[in-house]
Design a protein around this motif. Structure first.
Motif, PDB file in Angstrom:
ATOM      1  N   GLU A 159     -15.510  -7.709 -13.122  1.00 47.29           N
ATOM      2  CA  GLU A 159     -14.238  -7.089 -13.480  1.00 47.29           C
ATOM      3  C   GLU A 159     -13.797  -6.046 -12.464  1.00 47.29           C
ATOM      4  OE1 GLU A 159     -13.187  -5.393 -17.650  1.00 47.29           O
ATOM      5  OE2 GLU A 159     -13.995  -3.703 -16.465  1.00 47.29           O
ATOM      6  N   GLU A 160     -14.747  -5.204 -12.022  1.00 41.69           N
ATOM      7  CA  GLU A 160     -14.379  -4.121 -11.114  1.00 41.69           C
ATOM      8  C   GLU A 160     -13.929  -4.656  -9.753  1.00 41.69           C
ATOM      9  OE1 GLU A 160     -18.970  -4.330 -11.151  1.00 41.69           O
ATOM     10  OE2 GLU A 160     -17.279  -4.613 -12.531  1.00 41.69           O
ATOM     11  N   VAL A 161     -14.489  -5.792  -9.342  1.00 42.28           N
ATOM     12  CA  VAL A 161     -14.063  -6.420  -8.090  1.00 42.28           C
ATOM     13  C   VAL A 161     -12.612  -6.873  -8.200  1.00 42.28           C
ATOM     14  CG1 VAL A 161     -14.399  -8.433  -6.589  1.00 42.28           C
ATOM     15  CG2 VAL A 161     -16.383  -7.120  -7.399  1.00 42.28           C
ATOM     16  N   ARG A 162     -12.309  -7.599  -9.255  1.00 42.74           N
ATOM     17  CA  ARG A 162     -10.951  -8.117  -9.442  1.00 42.74           C
ATOM     18  C   ARG A 162      -9.944  -6.981  -9.623  1.00 42.74           C
ATOM     19  NH1 ARG A 162     -11.013 -10.361 -14.181  1.00 42.74           N
ATOM     20  NH2 ARG A 162     -13.228 -10.124 -14.712  1.00 42.74           N
ATOM     21  N   GLN A 163     -10.340  -5.942 -10.342  1.00 43.90           N
ATOM     22  CA  GLN A 163      -9.416  -4.836 -10.575  1.00 43.90           C
ATOM     23  C   GLN A 163      -9.157  -4.029  -9.304  1.00 43.90           C
ATOM     24  OE1 GLN A 163     -10.825  -2.512 -13.883  1.00 43.90           O
ATOM     25  NE2 GLN A 163     -10.337  -4.092 -15.400  1.00 43.90           N
ATOM     26  N   ALA A 164     -10.175  -3.878  -8.457  1.00 43.80           N
ATOM     27  CA  ALA A 164      -9.982  -3.144  -7.205  1.00 43.80           C
ATOM     28  C   ALA A 164      -8.986  -3.868  -6.297  1.00 43.80           C
ATOM     29  CB  ALA A 164     -11.319  -2.960  -6.488  1.00 43.80           C
ATOM     30  N   ILE A 165      -9.105  -5.178  -6.229  1.00 40.12           N
ATOM     31  CA  ILE A 165      -8.157  -5.953  -5.425  1.00 40.12           C
ATOM     32  C   ILE A 165      -6.756  -5.833  -6.008  1.00 40.12           C
ATOM     33  CG2 ILE A 165      -7.547  -8.252  -4.585  1.00 40.12           C
ATOM     34  CD1 ILE A 165     -10.564  -8.939  -4.790  1.00 40.12           C
ATOM     35  N   ALA A 166      -6.650  -5.965  -7.334  1.00 43.24           N
ATOM     36  CA  ALA A 166      -5.345  -5.891  -7.992  1.00 43.24           C
ATOM     37  C   ALA A 166      -4.679  -4.541  -7.768  1.00 43.24           C
ATOM     38  CB  ALA A 166      -5.498  -6.158  -9.486  1.00 43.24           C
ATOM     39  N   ALA A 167      -5.477  -3.472  -7.650  1.00 40.39           N
ATOM     40  CA  ALA A 167      -4.930  -2.119  -7.492  1.00 40.39           C
ATOM     41  C   ALA A 167      -4.488  -1.817  -6.069  1.00 40.39           C
ATOM     42  CB  ALA A 167      -5.980  -1.095  -7.921  1.00 40.39           C
ATOM     43  N   THR A 168      -4.701  -2.743  -5.147  1.00 40.61           N
ATOM     44  CA  THR A 168      -4.428  -2.504  -3.728  1.00 40.61           C
ATOM     45  C   THR A 168      -3.094  -3.115  -3.311  1.00 40.61           C
ATOM     46  OG1 THR A 168      -6.817  -2.631  -3.312  1.00 40.61           O
ATOM     47  CG2 THR A 168      -5.359  -2.745  -1.401  1.00 40.61           C
ATOM     48  N   PRO A 169      -2.187  -2.336  -2.737  1.00 39.48           N
ATOM     49  CA  PRO A 169      -0.949  -2.916  -2.206  1.00 39.48           C
ATOM     50  C   PRO A 169      -1.260  -3.950  -1.124  1.00 39.48           C
ATOM     51  CG  PRO A 169      -0.782  -0.520  -2.333  1.00 39.48           C
ATOM     52  CD  PRO A 169      -2.219  -0.870  -2.604  1.00 39.48           C
ATOM     53  N   GLU A 170      -0.528  -5.044  -1.141  1.00 37.75           N
ATOM     54  CA  GLU A 170      -0.810  -6.130  -0.194  1.00 37.75           C
ATOM     55  C   GLU A 170      -0.758  -5.652   1.251  1.00 37.75           C
ATOM     56  OE1 GLU A 170       0.287 -10.805   0.633  1.00 37.75           O
ATOM     57  OE2 GLU A 170       1.507  -9.658  -0.767  1.00 37.75           O
ATOM     58  N   ALA A 171       0.175  -4.751   1.551  1.00 36.90           N
ATOM     59  CA  ALA A 171       0.327  -4.282   2.926  1.00 36.90           C
ATOM     60  C   ALA A 171      -0.893  -3.506   3.422  1.00 36.90           C
ATOM     61  CB  ALA A 171       1.568  -3.401   3.037  1.00 36.90           C
ATOM     62  N   ASP A 172      -1.737  -3.043   2.500  1.00 39.54           N
ATOM     63  CA  ASP A 172      -2.904  -2.245   2.878  1.00 39.54           C
ATOM     64  C   ASP A 172      -4.154  -3.090   3.111  1.00 39.54           C
ATOM     65  OD1 ASP A 172      -1.296  -0.063   2.633  1.00 39.54           O
ATOM     66  OD2 ASP A 172      -2.079   0.584   0.697  1.00 39.54           O
ATOM     67  N   ILE A 173      -4.066  -4.397   2.934  1.00 42.85           N
ATOM     68  CA  ILE A 173      -5.224  -5.281   3.128  1.00 42.85           C
ATOM     69  C   ILE A 173      -5.185  -5.856   4.537  1.00 42.85           C
ATOM     70  CG2 ILE A 173      -6.451  -7.318   2.303  1.00 42.85           C
ATOM     71  CD1 ILE A 173      -5.116  -6.904  -0.424  1.00 42.85           C
ATOM     72  N   LEU A 174      -6.255  -5.638   5.286  1.00 43.97           N
ATOM     73  CA  LEU A 174      -6.370  -6.162   6.642  1.00 43.97           C
ATOM     74  C   LEU A 174      -7.374  -7.307   6.671  1.00 43.97           C
ATOM     75  CD1 LEU A 174      -6.628  -2.817   8.657  1.00 43.97           C
ATOM     76  CD2 LEU A 174      -4.565  -4.119   8.126  1.00 43.97           C
ATOM     77  N   ALA A 175      -7.131  -8.284   7.539  1.00 39.48           N
ATOM     78  CA  ALA A 175      -8.071  -9.381   7.747  1.00 39.48           C
ATOM     79  C   ALA A 175      -8.664  -9.253   9.148  1.00 39.48           C
ATOM     80  CB  ALA A 175      -7.371 -10.728   7.598  1.00 39.48           C
TER      81      ALA A 175
END
Length: 381
Positions: free
Chosen positions: A244-260
């Motif tokens: 749950e905490e993994v999925r919620q952490a991703i959900a709480a992150t603005p898309e623009a803040d995720i780097l690949a």
């Protein structure tokens, strides 16, 4: 002695701090037009915080980041596999592990430089060794001269390319998505870090203080293009059904803040410099993130370089001594990171089951030694 440092990342700024502490005249040249604020987070192991403290940069005293007080390995659905003895390791080594937002660390390093000039929009494109020093050419056609040039300009270093040729980086077949977010969860305590291991993918969730976390997720991806894709829906799909905490952490992150970031390193470079030119950090020995020693080994480089330059009047001789001093340790860290990465990203069901059994049942003495070994570092006398 005047020293030019190419790059204003962790390596370049720490190098400048270490050189200024020894009395050198330093100028930092950075390609980016403004100070960096992005880049997710960093785990600074005890060796890194030890060196920074010796340079007058005490993260704990200055309230930057969060001291890591617990570290555990979990299954994809959140079940505990192993608690790692991070507290006793830090106590033995006499320095804490600190998890920090990269931008906050860079800001602290810039503040610690005081009046040392950091020139943004100054991309180094070439250098020429001249009698008694080196001349650096910038992208805008300008030049700088100095007694020494230090390439701290990352895995695609222009200084490195001028020394040994423009060689391709080596990719390892997986992507690492990274981000920081405002997020708290009961399963992640204050000062906590948790790694979740699956088949061909992993996730890390780390408290960096102030109600924020640093998280990263890896996944084996065959396509080089796919290793550079950071769309939030793709990340959520990759970790659907995880804790749950993994999925919620991703959900709480603005898309623009995720780097690949593709998992990359290079074959180890036997020669780091020539004449009055040398390399530090990713420019010299880029490594995978598995040991969390990329930044730590870079910070060590910075301190050792300043130590050797201050000890000898002949700059070229001092740089070769520095390179010899650092070569064996960094070669070992690069190789160990690569070995651990292969284990972490396993996909064979039998192999992953065996790996997880070892995590659960290996003797604590062996687990402790495996984790403490990369952090052992003695400051040069």
């Amino acid at each position: 002695m005047r020293v030019l440092v190419a790059g204003a990342g962790v390596g370049g700024l720490t190098t400048a701090i270490a050189l200024r502490a020894r009395g050198f005249d330093v100028e930092v040249l950075e390609a980016a037009p403004r100070p960096r604020t992005e880049g997710g987070g960093l785990g600074l192991a005890a060796n890194a915080t030890k060196v920074l403290t010796a340079l007058g940069v005490d993260l704990v005293e200055q309230g930057v980041g969060r001291v890591c007080t617990s570290f555990c390995l979990r299954t994809t659905d959140g079940r505990l596999m192993r608690d790692l003895p991070i507290g006793s390791i830090s106590a033995e080594l006499g320095s804490p592990v600190v998890n920090v937002r990269r931008g906050d660390l860079l800001a602290l390093l810039r503040d610690s430089l005081a009046d040392t000039p950091v020139r943004h929009g100054a991309r180094v494109t070439d250098h020429r060794v001249r009698r008694g020093g080196v001349t650096v050419t910038l992208a805008d056609g300008g030049t700088r001269t100095a007694d020494v040039l230090v390439g701290a300009d990352g895995i695609r270093s222009a200084v490195r390319a001028r020394l040994v040729g423009d060689q391709p980086v080596r990719e390892h077949g997986y992507v690492c998505w990274i981000a920081t977010a405002a997020f708290e969860h009961p399963r992640l305590p204050v000062g906590g870090a948790a790694h979740y291991w699956g088949s061909g993918q992993r996730f890390g969730l780390i408290d960096i203080g102030g109600g924020h976390v640093y998280w990263w997720g890896t996944r084996n991806v065959a396509s080089p293009v796919g290793r550079r894709t950071a769309g939030k829906p793709a990340v959520q799909a990759a970790f659907a059904g995880w804790a749950e905490e993994v999925r919620q952490a991703i959900a709480a992150t603005p898309e623009a803040d995720i780097l690949a970031v593709p998992a990359q390193d290079r074959p180890f470079l036997a020669t780091w410099g020539a004449g009055p030119v040398t390399l530090v950090g990713d420019a010299a020995h880029p490594m995978l993130t598995s040991l969390s020693q990329g930044a730590g080994s870079t910070i060590e480089d910075a301190h050792a370089l300043a130590h050797h330059l201050a000890a000898r009047d002949d700059a070229a001789e001092a740089l070769r001594r520095y390179e010899t001093d650092r070569r064996d340790r960094t070669r070992g860290l690069v190789a160990a990171s690569r070995r651990l990465s292969r284990v972490e990203q396993l996909t064979n069901p039998l192999a992953t089951r065996l790996r997880d059994l070892v995590i659960r049942h290996a003797p604590m003495s062996a687990v402790r030694e495996q984790n403490i070994a990369p952090m052992r570092y003695d400051l040069p006398a």
